[in-house]
Design a protein around this motif. Structure first.
Motif, PDB file in Angstrom:
ATOM      1  N   ASP A 273      49.592  -4.984  53.778  1.00 30.35           N
ATOM      2  CA  ASP A 273      49.100  -3.651  53.405  1.00 30.35           C
ATOM      3  C   ASP A 273      50.109  -2.864  52.566  1.00 30.35           C
ATOM      4  OD1 ASP A 273      50.994  -3.261  55.330  1.00 30.35           O
ATOM      5  OD2 ASP A 273      49.811  -1.857  56.539  1.00 30.35           O
ATOM      6  N   ARG A 274      51.177  -3.510  52.094  1.00 32.11           N
ATOM      7  CA  ARG A 274      52.163  -2.794  51.304  1.00 32.11           C
ATOM      8  C   ARG A 274      51.601  -2.497  49.914  1.00 32.11           C
ATOM      9  NH1 ARG A 274      57.016  -3.019  54.034  1.00 32.11           N
ATOM     10  NH2 ARG A 274      56.479  -3.452  56.209  1.00 32.11           N
ATOM     11  N   SER A 275      51.886  -1.310  49.414  1.00 34.68           N
ATOM     12  CA  SER A 275      51.363  -0.889  48.115  1.00 34.68           C
ATOM     13  C   SER A 275      52.156  -1.526  46.980  1.00 34.68           C
ATOM     14  CB  SER A 275      51.409   0.627  47.995  1.00 34.68           C
ATOM     15  OG  SER A 275      52.757   1.074  48.023  1.00 34.68           O
TER      16      SER A 275
END
Length: 407
Positions: free
Chosen positions: A135-137
């Protein structure tokens, strides 16, 4: 002491330029006088052929009591590297029959067949860690060492040894102090004592409740024909814990750095032209996880080319220099090339003391790297490669952190 170049090279305890230092060591000759932190003089072997010779020479032994400087009291008990030079009685510090006795059980636990049976579990742990990064941008900087390369081998080795997971954070702190050249003298002995105490707790727990793990196997052997002492069990566990995670962390980190700074090589791997096993082997050679291995002692005068290691002197093996030896790997030894063949490096050692965990480290990296790039094909460094910094660890080619962007 007089090196083949006639000059002593002081090894940088902060490891600010390992490649440059390794080049200077090779240029100085196959056998070089170097100075370790604390002003401790030893010899370093810096070339492939001479290292193979010395690693199988029975005159180069592991008994620290043969070290003249140790006998004369010139090495203090709180020397920062004492835990690596004199880690107690284990397969790392004995030779001959005692070494075979201590090594056999570990080698059985880490045989290629048993290691291969761990592949599914390593893949499961890898997938779980990658899920945690999903879920890291795109603009977020992730320390891939802290969040992936470090926990994977720690989980694997702790399960193999039967260590409780809740003890891993404290072990991380202790092993950082154990390896660092900057640990204050007042903390050196305390660190060794606490590590010994934690290993003792593991042995106590496994005596009360044995399991299918290495610790239980060592305890069982102590009651059987192999006759391991409690000291040997504790020291073997500490050795396996230290070696079993540090090497693999550096191997994964260095492979990512190498591929990120050589995108044309990564493209060939991603296209299927070269296997991931070749990435692992070239990383082991070109940016070996273990930069210097301490320490052997000359039981008598040992000639090396035009030089001699006098009886009572100490030797370290400088694998970072050896890996780029042009005499062994040709004129392109200084280049990272995943197509290199043959690739006969000795980064896991050579001879009787060759690393028994080599197959496990290769398996972990061989599972982790393709899974990482399949999940995050656009992974790239968040800073220029020239800005990455090594930890002040003389024995490990280990970065402080690995800042990347995953997308």
């Amino acid at each position: 002491m007089t090196s083949s170049s006639g000059a002593r090279i002081v090894l940088d305890p902060f490891v600010t330029d390992l490649d440059g230092e390794s080049a200077r060591l090779r240029a100085a000759g196959p056998l070089v006088e170097v100075e370790l932190p604390g002003g401790v003089p030893v010899w370093a072997v810096t070339r492939h052929a001479e290292a193979r010779q010395l690693l199988t020479d029975k005159r180069m032994v592991k008994d620290i009591n043969l070290w003249g400087a140790w006998q004369r009291g010139e090495i203090p008990a709180d020397w920062p590297l004492i835990g690596l030079a004199n880690p107690g009685r284990s397969m790392l510090t004995v030779d001959g029959e005692d070494h075979r006795r201590l090594r056999t059980l570990v080698a059985q636990a880490l045989s290629p067949r048993r290691v291969e049976l761990m592949r599914e579990r390593v893949a499961e742990l890898t997938a779980g860690l990658l899920d945690g990064l999903a879920d890291r941008s795109a603009d977020e900087v992730v320390d891939l060492k802290a969040e992936f390369a470090y926990p994977l081998p720690m989980y694997v080795i702790s399960e193999l040894m039967g260590l409780p997971e809740d003890g891993l954070p404290r072990l991380k702190v202790l092993f950082e102090k154990f390896f660092s050249t900057q640990t204050p003298p007042a903390e050196v002995l305390a660190t060794l004592a606490e590590l010994g105490g934690l290993m003792g707790q593991v042995v106590k727990a496994r005596r009360e409740e044995p399991g299918d793990d290495l610790t239980s196997a060592l305890i069982l052997a102590s009651d059987g024909g192999d006759r391991l002492t409690d000291e040997e069990i504790l020291n073997t566990l500490q050795l396996m814990m230290a070696a079993g995670h540090e090497t693999t962390i550096s191997l994964i980190v260095n492979a990512v750095v190498n591929l990120s700074t050589h995108p044309e090589q990564l493209a060939r791997v991603r296209a299927g032209e070269v296997g991931w096993d070749a990435v692992v082997e070239e990383t082991l050679r070109w940016s070996t996880p273990t930069s210097h291995v301490l320490i052997r002692f000359a039981a008598e005068d040992v000639p090396v080319g035009d030089a001699v290691i006098p009886a009572g002197d100490a030797l370290i093996v400088s694998y970072a220099a050896i890996g780029r030896d042009e005499e062994a790997h040709g004129p392109t030894a200084g280049e990272f090339d995943v197509t290199r063949s043959p690739n006969r490096h000795i980064s896991f050692g050579h001879g009787p003391h060759v690393c028994p965990g080599a197959a496990l480290s290769r398996l972990e990296a061989g599972v982790a790297l393709p899974a990482l790039y399949e999940r995050f094909p656009d992974l790239h460094l968040a800073v220029p490669g020239t800005e990455l910094r090594n930890k002040p660890v003389l024995t490990q080619n280990d970065l402080q952190d690995l800042p990347v962007r995953l997308h």
